[in-house]
Design a protein around this motif. Structure first.
Motif, PDB file in Angstrom:
ATOM      1  N   MET A  92       0.819  -1.212   0.000  1.00  0.00           N
ATOM      2  CA  MET A  92       0.000   0.000   0.000  1.00  0.00           C
ATOM      3  C   MET A  92       0.851   1.258   0.000  1.00  0.00           C
ATOM      4  N   ASN A  93       2.111   1.174   0.439  1.00  0.00           N
ATOM      5  CA  ASN A  93       2.901   2.399   0.578  1.00  0.00           C
ATOM      6  C   ASN A  93       3.368   2.931  -0.767  1.00  0.00           C
ATOM      7  N   GLY A  94       3.850   4.183  -0.750  1.00  0.00           N
ATOM      8  CA  GLY A  94       4.225   4.878  -1.970  1.00  0.00           C
ATOM      9  C   GLY A  94       5.444   4.295  -2.670  1.00  0.00           C
ATOM     10  N   GLN A  95       6.150   3.324  -2.043  1.00  0.00           N
ATOM     11  CA  GLN A  95       7.309   2.723  -2.688  1.00  0.00           C
ATOM     12  C   GLN A  95       6.906   1.717  -3.765  1.00  0.00           C
ATOM     13  N   ASN A  96       5.680   1.207  -3.694  1.00  0.00           N
ATOM     14  CA  ASN A  96       5.230   0.248  -4.687  1.00  0.00           C
ATOM     15  C   ASN A  96       5.052   0.921  -6.036  1.00  0.00           C
ATOM     16  N   ARG A 149      -8.986  -2.719  -2.915  1.00  0.00           N
ATOM     17  CA  ARG A 149      -8.364  -3.564  -1.886  1.00  0.00           C
ATOM     18  C   ARG A 149      -6.926  -3.929  -2.245  1.00  0.00           C
ATOM     19  N   ASP A 150      -6.608  -3.934  -3.552  1.00  0.00           N
ATOM     20  CA  ASP A 150      -5.279  -4.304  -4.013  1.00  0.00           C
ATOM     21  C   ASP A 150      -4.445  -3.101  -4.452  1.00  0.00           C
ATOM     22  N   ALA A 151      -4.997  -1.908  -4.309  1.00  0.00           N
ATOM     23  CA  ALA A 151      -4.352  -0.713  -4.858  1.00  0.00           C
ATOM     24  C   ALA A 151      -3.254  -0.178  -3.955  1.00  0.00           C
ATOM     25  N   CYS A 152      -2.239   0.397  -4.582  1.00  0.00           N
ATOM     26  CA  CYS A 152      -1.148   1.061  -3.856  1.00  0.00           C
ATOM     27  C   CYS A 152      -1.481   2.547  -3.685  1.00  0.00           C
ATOM     28  N   PHE A 153      -1.055   3.101  -2.585  1.00  0.00           N
ATOM     29  CA  PHE A 153      -1.216   4.534  -2.334  1.00  0.00           C
ATOM     30  C   PHE A 153       0.174   5.172  -2.329  1.00  0.00           C
ATOM     31  N   PRO A 154       0.375   6.283  -3.021  1.00  0.00           N
ATOM     32  CA  PRO A 154      -0.602   7.102  -3.755  1.00  0.00           C
ATOM     33  C   PRO A 154      -0.623   6.856  -5.261  1.00  0.00           C
ATOM     34  N   LYS A 155       0.152   5.832  -5.750  1.00  0.00           N
ATOM     35  CA  LYS A 155       0.222   5.557  -7.187  1.00  0.00           C
ATOM     36  C   LYS A 155      -0.319   4.160  -7.462  1.00  0.00           C
ATOM     37  N   PRO A 156      -1.598   4.059  -7.782  1.00  0.00           N
ATOM     38  CA  PRO A 156      -2.155   2.730  -8.053  1.00  0.00           C
ATOM     39  C   PRO A 156      -1.720   2.149  -9.392  1.00  0.00           C
ATOM     40  N   PHE A 157      -1.211   2.997 -10.306  1.00  0.00           N
ATOM     41  CA  PHE A 157      -0.832   2.540 -11.643  1.00  0.00           C
ATOM     42  C   PHE A 157       0.616   2.920 -11.945  1.00  0.00           C
ATOM     43  N   SER A 158       1.282   2.066 -12.680  1.00  0.00           N
ATOM     44  CA  SER A 158       2.673   2.345 -13.055  1.00  0.00           C
ATOM     45  C   SER A 158       2.714   3.335 -14.210  1.00  0.00           C
ATOM     46  N   ARG A 166     -24.339   3.077  -4.508  1.00  0.00           N
ATOM     47  CA  ARG A 166     -23.468   2.093  -5.149  1.00  0.00           C
ATOM     48  C   ARG A 166     -22.453   2.763  -6.082  1.00  0.00           C
ATOM     49  N   VAL A 167     -21.320   3.099  -5.523  1.00  0.00           N
ATOM     50  CA  VAL A 167     -20.227   3.633  -6.337  1.00  0.00           C
ATOM     51  C   VAL A 167     -19.396   2.453  -6.825  1.00  0.00           C
ATOM     52  N   GLU A 168     -19.343   2.238  -8.117  1.00  0.00           N
ATOM     53  CA  GLU A 168     -18.643   1.066  -8.636  1.00  0.00           C
ATOM     54  C   GLU A 168     -17.255   1.378  -9.193  1.00  0.00           C
ATOM     55  N   LYS A 169     -16.997   2.646  -9.563  1.00  0.00           N
ATOM     56  CA  LYS A 169     -15.723   2.939 -10.204  1.00  0.00           C
ATOM     57  C   LYS A 169     -15.335   4.400  -9.993  1.00  0.00           C
ATOM     58  N   VAL A 170     -14.036   4.631  -9.767  1.00  0.00           N
ATOM     59  CA  VAL A 170     -13.479   5.980  -9.694  1.00  0.00           C
ATOM     60  C   VAL A 170     -12.324   6.061 -10.673  1.00  0.00           C
ATOM     61  N   TYR A 171     -12.367   7.065 -11.552  1.00  0.00           N
ATOM     62  CA  TYR A 171     -11.318   7.262 -12.551  1.00  0.00           C
ATOM     63  C   TYR A 171     -10.284   8.256 -12.026  1.00  0.00           C
ATOM     64  N   LEU A 172      -9.042   7.809 -11.944  1.00  0.00           N
ATOM     65  CA  LEU A 172      -7.943   8.682 -11.528  1.00  0.00           C
ATOM     66  C   LEU A 172      -6.629   8.030 -11.935  1.00  0.00           C
ATOM     67  N   ASP A 173      -5.580   8.815 -12.036  1.00  0.00           N
ATOM     68  CA  ASP A 173      -4.255   8.291 -12.371  1.00  0.00           C
ATOM     69  C   ASP A 173      -3.345   8.235 -11.155  1.00  0.00           C
ATOM     70  N   ALA A 174      -3.634   9.057 -10.169  1.00  0.00           N
ATOM     71  CA  ALA A 174      -2.883   9.066  -8.917  1.00  0.00           C
ATOM     72  C   ALA A 174      -3.828   9.537  -7.825  1.00  0.00           C
ATOM     73  N   ILE A 175      -3.432   9.327  -6.580  1.00  0.00           N
ATOM     74  CA  ILE A 175      -4.281   9.685  -5.442  1.00  0.00           C
ATOM     75  C   ILE A 175      -3.608  10.809  -4.664  1.00  0.00           C
ATOM     76  N   SER A 176      -4.346  11.866  -4.442  1.00  0.00           N
ATOM     77  CA  SER A 176      -3.819  12.998  -3.687  1.00  0.00           C
ATOM     78  C   SER A 176      -3.532  12.581  -2.248  1.00  0.00           C
ATOM     79  N   PRO A 177      -2.437  13.086  -1.655  1.00  0.00           N
ATOM     80  CA  PRO A 177      -2.182  12.819  -0.233  1.00  0.00           C
ATOM     81  C   PRO A 177      -3.351  13.243   0.653  1.00  0.00           C
TER      82      PRO A 177
END
Length: 444
Positions: free
Chosen positions: A1-5, A16-25, A330-341
């Motif tokens: 979950m940490n920002g090093q991932n 549940r499987d996402a990394c914070f703050p960068k879920p995508f490479s 029922r929120v099924e999806k959120v579109y973002l490229d990174a997560i704000s602190p």
């Protein structure tokens, strides 16, 4: 979950499987054909009577020229075209200086002398080591009665350091004057949309006899400069924080960062910050009951209709998702490229309580395979234009960049916008390609 991932290589991941703050490479990117968000032309032209001058090659010029034209602001837009020989032979600094001087003198001869010039050098100026201090010094000496603003059109810097958006918002406050502050006056700076008078922070200021100024009130360049006279500078929009904070420090003004949020406790804390900073005696009642009623009404109206949220619609998409999920929606999806602190708290709550919520990248290259026109799709509500595009739904909240929604008042207004989106269809294919939602446009 940490920002090093490094994040997942695909374009979607369960929270549940996402990394914070960068879920995508990082990787090759796709720019969806959805253009309601503001760019540097839109942002800079908020400054009344200012002229923008871009110095770049023809291929780069096309987009900014069209944006100015679409805003009916071609009279406030000029450019200097760079040729290949200007870069190969050296002397780019002098070419830039001579070109800008020529543009301004032509304007003066035509009786269109600008009061302020926002000068936009580009990526190649970085590559070739332009001496910016010398360039602006010569321009200021040549035209001492014109204010020059150091703007940039350098998308190569999007992933490192401050973005062109942030640097432009910072530059826009550079010529605020060091004068005695006007007592009981606050300026909300760095926000593209007016914060409504019904918001809690403005109501608290008014209740204590304060005036509130916003850039949307300004009709002349002098009125814009007068924003700098305020005793208190307030930033409510994250990209505007850098510039507002720097201006406050330079001028010795009080400063508060009161970002738009859907968290009741955070709104309560912001109002206390405002009271303590300004020494207010008067309090105002939070609109908690009104918000609960709005959320209950919304849930009764839409039931379990799936909701998809666009990260460009509001700076706190996960906070909005949490608010709706907490109230049975029922929120099924959120579109973002990174997560704000600023969204870590909401991220952790959703990770624990809504583990199947999908995070979907906006700019991932796989998004190029999006196929529209599917039949027999369930009714879906989208919040934001890019969510509407990817969900291929006519039921969407047509907003970008927070749209001036602030505090619990903003959350209540959001509920109404979602209800309206549920009840009425919009022409998605006609709306989302249009540039600069909320700006004047000859295409609107």
């Amino acid at each position: 979950m940490n920002g090093q991932n490094k994040g997942v290589t695909g374009d979607e991941v369960r929270i549940r499987d996402a990394c914070f703050p960068k879920p995508f490479s990082n990787g090759l990117e796709f720019n969806p054909p959805v253009h309601g968000t503001w760019n540097i032309v839109h942002i800079g032209l908020q400054m009344p009577e200012a002229v923008q001058i871009y110095v770049c090659a023809k291929n780069c010029m096309r987009g900014v020229v069209l944006t100015a034209a679409e805003m009916n602001a071609s009279d406030r837009f000029s450019f200097v075209i760079l040729e290949e020989e200007d870069m190969v032979r050296g002397g780019l600094d002098d070419v830039t200086i001579a070109g800008v001087i020529d543009v301004i003198r032509k304007r003066i001869r035509a009786g269109q002398k600008p009061k302020a010039v926002q000068l936009f050098p580009v990526c190649v100026h970085h590559f070739l080591g332009t001496d910016y201090k010398r360039m602006y010094r010569i321009l200021e000496e040549t035209f001492p009665d014109i204010d020059f603003y150091q703007a940039y059109m350098d998308p190569i810097m999007q992933k490192k350091g401050f973005t062109p958006d942030q640097k432009l918002r910072r530059a826009m406050f550079e010529h605020f004057r060091k004068e005695e502050p006007e007592k009981k006056t606050a300026a909300i700076l760095g926000c593209d949309f007016r914060i409504e008078e019904s918001s809690e922070i403005i109501q608290l200021l008014h209740a204590n006899g304060w005036n509130v100024r916003q850039i949307q009130d300004c009709k002349t360049y002098e009125e814009f400069l007068d924003l700098g006279k305020a005793e208190l500078f307030i930033s409510v929009y994250p990209p505007g924080l850098l510039g507002t904070q720097k201006a406050a420090k330079t001028l010795g003004r009080k400063f508060l960062y009161l970002p738009s949020t859907f968290d009741k406790e955070e709104v309560r804390e912001q109002l206390e910050q405002l009271r303590e900073t300004c020494g207010f005696d008067t309090r105002i009642a939070l609109k908690e009951q009104a918000l609960e009623e709005a959320l209950e009404s919304l849930h009764c109206k839409i039931g379990d209709t799936p909701i998809q949220i666009d990260g460009t619609a509001h700076p706190r998409p996960l906070g909005l998702a949490r608010l709706l999920c907490e109230h049975g929606m029922r929120v099924e999806k959120v579109y973002l490229d990174a997560i704000s602190p600023e969204e870590e708290k909401a991220f952790l709550w959703l990770k624990e309580n809504c583990p199947d919520l999908t995070l979907s990248a906006i700019m991932h290259v796989r998004k190029r395979t999006y196929v529209s026109g599917q039949t027999d799709k369930p009714k879906t509500i989208a919040i934001g234009q890019k969510a509407a595009y990817f969900a291929d739904t006519p039921h969407f909240v047509n907003i970008v960049q927070g749209f001036g929604l602030h505090g619990l008042d903003g959350a209540i207004r959001m509920c109404r916008l979602i209800e309206e989106a549920f009840e009425k269809e919009k022409d998605t294919r006609d709306i989302v390609p249009r540039k600069g939602l909320g700006c004047e446009s000859c295409l609107w």
